[in-house]
Design an enzyme around this catalytic site. Sequence first.
Site, PDB file in Angstrom:
ATOM      1  N   MET C  11       0.537  -1.432   0.102  1.00 61.83           N
ATOM      2  CA  MET C  11       0.213   0.150  -0.272  1.00 61.83           C
ATOM      3  C   MET C  11       1.345   1.406   0.176  1.00 61.83           C
ATOM      4  O   MET C  11       0.654   2.104  -0.331  1.00 61.83           O
ATOM      5  CB  MET C  11      -1.208   0.170   1.183  1.00 61.83           C
ATOM      6  CG  MET C  11      -2.255  -1.001   0.714  1.00 61.83           C
ATOM      7  SD  MET C  11      -3.535  -0.640   2.023  1.00 61.83           S
ATOM      8  CE  MET C  11      -3.775   0.834   1.578  1.00 61.83           C
ATOM      9  N   GLY C  12       2.203   0.869   1.055  1.00 65.58           N
ATOM     10  CA  GLY C  12       2.597   2.876   0.314  1.00 65.58           C
ATOM     11  C   GLY C  12       2.945   2.735  -0.418  1.00 65.58           C
ATOM     12  O   GLY C  12       3.405   3.623  -0.619  1.00 65.58           O
ATOM     13  N   SER C 120      -8.975   3.294   2.510  1.00 63.04           N
ATOM     14  CA  SER C 120      -9.573   1.765   1.672  1.00 63.04           C
ATOM     15  C   SER C 120      -9.289   2.118   0.080  1.00 63.04           C
ATOM     16  O   SER C 120      -8.916   3.064  -0.699  1.00 63.04           O
ATOM     17  CB  SER C 120     -11.058   2.177   2.085  1.00 63.04           C
ATOM     18  OG  SER C 120     -12.026   1.039   1.464  1.00 63.04           O
ATOM     19  N   HIS C 191     -16.093   2.060   8.744  1.00 61.91           N
ATOM     20  CA  HIS C 191     -16.482   1.314   7.302  1.00 61.91           C
ATOM     21  C   HIS C 191     -15.947   0.258   6.798  1.00 61.91           C
ATOM     22  O   HIS C 191     -16.958  -1.306   6.530  1.00 61.91           O
ATOM     23  CB  HIS C 191     -15.419   2.226   6.693  1.00 61.91           C
ATOM     24  CG  HIS C 191     -14.531   1.665   5.359  1.00 61.91           C
ATOM     25  ND1 HIS C 191     -14.284   0.228   4.583  1.00 61.91           N
ATOM     26  CD2 HIS C 191     -15.667   1.745   3.780  1.00 61.91           C
ATOM     27  CE1 HIS C 191     -14.168   0.381   3.767  1.00 61.91           C
ATOM     28  NE2 HIS C 191     -14.897   1.028   3.632  1.00 61.91           N
ATOM     29  N   ASN C 192     -15.033  -0.641   8.052  1.00 64.98           N
ATOM     30  CA  ASN C 192     -14.701  -2.006   8.171  1.00 64.98           C
ATOM     31  C   ASN C 192     -15.342  -2.527   8.485  1.00 64.98           C
ATOM     32  O   ASN C 192     -15.827  -3.603   8.766  1.00 64.98           O
ATOM     33  CB  ASN C 192     -13.452  -1.864   8.861  1.00 64.98           C
ATOM     34  CG  ASN C 192     -12.457  -1.471   7.709  1.00 64.98           C
ATOM     35  OD1 ASN C 192     -12.771  -0.661   6.856  1.00 64.98           O
ATOM     36  ND2 ASN C 192     -11.192  -2.304   7.842  1.00 64.98           N
ATOM     37  N   GLU C 195     -18.125  -3.368   6.708  1.00 66.09           N
ATOM     38  CA  GLU C 195     -17.853  -4.353   5.599  1.00 66.09           C
ATOM     39  C   GLU C 195     -17.603  -5.705   5.618  1.00 66.09           C
ATOM     40  O   GLU C 195     -18.341  -6.627   5.430  1.00 66.09           O
ATOM     41  CB  GLU C 195     -16.025  -4.041   5.169  1.00 66.09           C
ATOM     42  CG  GLU C 195     -15.028  -4.691   4.677  1.00 66.09           C
ATOM     43  CD  GLU C 195     -13.908  -4.804   4.718  1.00 66.09           C
ATOM     44  OE1 GLU C 195     -13.491  -3.432   4.552  1.00 66.09           O
ATOM     45  OE2 GLU C 195     -12.784  -5.279   4.919  1.00 66.09           O
ATOM     46  N   TYR C 196     -17.425  -5.625   6.465  1.00 65.51           N
ATOM     47  CA  TYR C 196     -18.533  -7.260   8.066  1.00 65.51           C
ATOM     48  C   TYR C 196     -19.270  -7.029   7.608  1.00 65.51           C
ATOM     49  O   TYR C 196     -19.888  -8.784   7.402  1.00 65.51           O
ATOM     50  CB  TYR C 196     -17.357  -7.127   9.212  1.00 65.51           C
ATOM     51  CG  TYR C 196     -15.783  -7.189   9.688  1.00 65.51           C
ATOM     52  CD1 TYR C 196     -15.188  -6.510   8.765  1.00 65.51           C
ATOM     53  CD2 TYR C 196     -15.454  -8.375  10.991  1.00 65.51           C
ATOM     54  CE1 TYR C 196     -13.857  -6.858   9.151  1.00 65.51           C
ATOM     55  CE2 TYR C 196     -14.410  -8.223  10.859  1.00 65.51           C
ATOM     56  CZ  TYR C 196     -13.321  -7.401  10.365  1.00 65.51           C
ATOM     57  OH  TYR C 196     -12.367  -7.561  10.201  1.00 65.51           O
TER      58      TYR C 196
END
Lengths: 349, 349, 349, 349
Positions: C11-12, C120, C191-192, C195-196
């Site tokens: 990601m970085g 995200s 948000h997560n 998502e779950y």
Amino acid sequence: MEIGMVGLGRMGANIARRIMRAGHDCVVYDVNPASVEALVEDGATGAGSLAELVSTMSSPRAIWLMIPAGLTGGVVEELAGLLAPGDILIDGGNSNYRDDVRRAASLKDRGIHYVDIGTSGGVFGLERGYCLMVGGPDEAVAAIEPILQAIAPGEGDVARTPGRDGELAPEERGYLHCGPSGAGHFVKMVHNGIEYGVMAAFAEGLNILENADAGIREAEHSAEVAPLEEAEFYQFDIDTAKVSELWRRGSVISSWLLDLTAAALHANPALDGLAGRVSDSGEGRWTVKAAVDIGVPVPVLAASLFERFASRDEDRFANQVLSAMRQQFGGHVERPVGDVLEAGARKAD
Amino acid sequence: MEIGMVGLGRMGANIARRIMRAGHDCVVYDVNPASVEALVEDGATGAGSLAELVSTMSSPRAIWLMIPAGLTGGVVEELAGLLAPGDILIDGGNSNYRDDVRRAASLKDRGIHYVDIGTSGGVFGLERGYCLMVGGPDEAVAAIEPILQAIAPGEGDVARTPGRDGELAPEERGYLHCGPSGAGHFVKMVHNGIEYGVMAAFAEGLNILENADAGIREAEHSAEVAPLEEAEFYQFDIDTAKVSELWRRGSVISSWLLDLTAAALHANPALDGLAGRVSDSGEGRWTVKAAVDIGVPVPVLAASLFERFASRDEDRFANQVLSAMRQQFGGHVERPVGDVLEAGARKAD
Amino acid sequence: MEIGMVGLGRMGANIARRIMRAGHDCVVYDVNPASVEALVEDGATGAGSLAELVSTMSSPRAIWLMIPAGLTGGVVEELAGLLAPGDILIDGGNSNYRDDVRRAASLKDRGIHYVDIGTSGGVFGLERGYCLMVGGPDEAVAAIEPILQAIAPGEGDVARTPGRDGELAPEERGYLHCGPSGAGHFVKMVHNGIEYGVMAAFAEGLNILENADAGIREAEHSAEVAPLEEAEFYQFDIDTAKVSELWRRGSVISSWLLDLTAAALHANPALDGLAGRVSDSGEGRWTVKAAVDIGVPVPVLAASLFERFASRDEDRFANQVLSAMRQQFGGHVERPVGDVLEAGARKAD
Amino acid sequence: MEIGMVGLGRMGANIARRIMRAGHDCVVYDVNPASVEALVEDGATGAGSLAELVSTMSSPRAIWLMIPAGLTGGVVEELAGLLAPGDILIDGGNSNYRDDVRRAASLKDRGIHYVDIGTSGGVFGLERGYCLMVGGPDEAVAAIEPILQAIAPGEGDVARTPGRDGELAPEERGYLHCGPSGAGHFVKMVHNGIEYGVMAAFAEGLNILENADAGIREAEHSAEVAPLEEAEFYQFDIDTAKVSELWRRGSVISSWLLDLTAAALHANPALDGLAGRVSDSGEGRWTVKAAVDIGVPVPVLAASLFERFASRDEDRFANQVLSAMRQQFGGHVERPVGDVLEAGARKAD
């Protein structure tokens, strides 16, 4: 032995009375002088302040706090400055076990023992005795064991568990040293978490029975719900007060909470005057958070907590979002839709 | 009075014995002649077939079926051809109340009364008595009341509910006419639904206690779970056998299911040899379906049912889907990810 | 503008690439020199240490951390000692928002701005852009807005929400200043949590479809479950890969998670090789704990979390307790019970 | 080809228009003559009765019903008497798949083909097309494939799933023959069950965001909830309209339901005027009942259904029972308890 009692609300006062009935001495204090007075009449030694209570007692002292959890921190702090090494401070209230862990460590530095005790029993405890879940160092717990025995229910008329024999273990007398500091309130926390789940199971089941006449009421049924299918199978007009009384005898779900339910429904079969906004104290929340922390699934305990939240309309915004979504995708308006005769228009979701 | 008993498994046999102990006559039948033999030794009149059982009894007959729900339909059908108007057929097994509604209507056409009875009590019923939830026409239920009184626990040592006085009501003796045909099994169904919820509440709570040492075990903790936060608060090695014994005395959650839990944990503290694949009988399922039909929310009862499904790996495909999704969006592979040291790569979800 | 990037995992590294593609300068560091090397080849300036990264950059600096949450505290601490008043430290990882609140307050004392960004986008972010949820002081967030615009997806091909017009708002470009320090990770946490829940809804639904052939498989059905009723209604052999592909077009539940599900099932229709032990990162847990704290009911989000716990057998002891209880009260043994023909013996619960 | 359309509500009318736009002929009927009129203006052939519709069409006929599920049975029955062997009857409404299984068997005896089609798309379907889940015999489904292609969205701008190539499969065009009679509505049923879960996940998450300012509002906090712990972590005033807009771009939870949520919140950020009494149609209920039948755990889907029930106060009696229990065991009165200063009295549960 001698014990100090701080906080003389219903539970503190009754615990003090049980201790005195067992032949021990109580030195008592409450912010309300009338509460102190009442206990003095029952044989206690009254104190006008925490300092007076401490100075009245002989070393090593054992002082039991029975005060609202929100006040415990301050009182512990104040008492810590008054007590001497070797003294024992007992928190019998509904503290979060995490506070016990912190307080015990802090007091240990000053040589003061800290014992946390989860206490269950409610309004019946004076006669029935209180179930005691104890956390703290071995030495301190051992020192107060006579007091624990005085408060606990003892063997009572509970049948002995098959396979147990010989002398009664402490847990058979109604108290148990569960572990180090915090263990008492941890076990009490889980006890209350279970209690929420058990209560919810009864409440949900009784709600089904109460609505087992849905097929009879179908004509007046709100159009906002899906029409009842197979109405012929929901024609029962069940008397929930009688059923809950019935289950007390011989059924698998006989329990003290059922006893209370039967009593409540007998006194008020339609539960008139109850709005059904159900409060929750901290323990149910802490139980769920602890389970989440350690990765233990607790769908039932969590659901019972969330039902309480929802009973107080804390689900309002969520429900509004659902209604708003339904308006968007289906053109559903939030009102009885049953009268819409327009063919095929209704449920395109 | 005289009663016929069909089905002499553990429950049928014990119910017959309680009836005979109360001075009534039993004519008994089972597909297994040895079961009949055993009851004859205890004083019953044996029959070698349903026809013989019917012909042995005098009119009007009352015949109690205590057979697996799957066989009830056939036996009812066979008996319907043998019985005469005015006879009473009793289904004391675990039938779906919907079958009762259908069977009662069909038998009514032939003049035969049908009574459905939900029976709770388990292996302890012979001594404790059985809790009886009864559905059916008034006349037929009244006719068998002496039998119901013989089987039910009676007043026992259960404290009377505050506010009740005078003569004991039927529900205080352990039996209740709940309503028309089907009402007995409907109430029994909900009873079992509640039982599932109560059992789950205890099981989940005890699981938290069992894992209250997560902070101690942290070192060996699987990398596949999120790392334990605040491990210092999960350092308790709780003895669940002792705690469940403790709660039996004076606590709010004391109950018969807790008694059984304490017994089970005392006998086998680590529950060795139990795989934890939990069966479910029909009642838990029917309860949830009934609640859905009438629009009553039962999150706790449903969760307790779904936990049982999941205990048998019925959630497998769902979990595989979740793992597959995680692989897709985050490149998560389904294995310990804790050893991935690559900075920043891990949780982009 | 110039930005420092610490942590060059997938990601970085990809975020750095998007920043450079937009014409900005990146100074990069990772504990793994090869990761630095790769970025340098793409045009970044490499640094061999945090100190070198700081000294290479001109004031006021803006440094983005993209490292595992467990390491963030230490790196923030180290950088705090190297940075100067006016510099901006950005945590773009998956930190708990509570750490942001604490760190922001601590850094503020030294004059350093702290910005928390929930990110995200997963493995597709390099091309799609990353959705950015930002918390922190206005001044600092404004200063890094060019960087946020470079990383975010921009308008893309997402249809404009009805009623919105004129210049695009930041949230329409894929980044939003949600509030003070912690607000970014708080919104990302929720948000997560959502998502779950969404993932679980799909997984459960697909599990139903996968088992819609239960009536066909009935013969081999395990005896440990209740017998399937109305098997004639469960005769469908559904192709879940095709169905999930279908739903991507025109259905109400079309979504990116469905796209991924369709891809996963197309590649591996039987999900072979997946054990279904579903990991969870911290956000799902923190979401449930936050909801409990503020009294918001989240039965769906919590259930989706607990399913993951259960998928890893964290429900084992609870299930063993249930089996043990069943043995106690009904004599149920934990094995197929269907073959027990003994009449009436089976389900006395 | 030629198709008959019965039921010209919003969905039926728009489906007819999509069919005609694709070059096919429509013969239309509705109980409301004005609805027929409107379609005739758009090019359809109108009919004044079912009999006229049938007689107008040439054999073999294909007739699509788009009427409320409650009326379908009667219309199917009436049409069955009018149609000839080889004709195809299509139910595109929201019937229970069990009715399809029964109807298909009954019509088969008369030589009439029955096709059940679950249709998703809502108010946007006219432009977007409708996602079609089809059940029925191969021959009949093949015969109406041109109509399915006309109604379905087609490929659209949905990115092709990785690994798929060559000619587009039907599911990539938005229609799928899922299996024998009932399979179409079964898949649609599960689709809606999933939809309930997804909607609830968003609603619950947004409710957390909406209440992330609980620490600010703490002063006015109702005493009936447990006091907010760690109020410093709930100081966020989140704009849920902006956040839902943000998540549409690049986030893992981007979806059509999120698009609608963003639109609803943009139009009415406080959701004024919505009472949050959320209706449910039959599919969510049938989904849970099907899962229970086949033993598939669906805690999330069930929880989302129960939330809707509770939003309409169907949990009232359960909540009253809980309040009544609390009064019994703890002397808790159902009102703000925070003002009770009496020490130790409060939470003896």
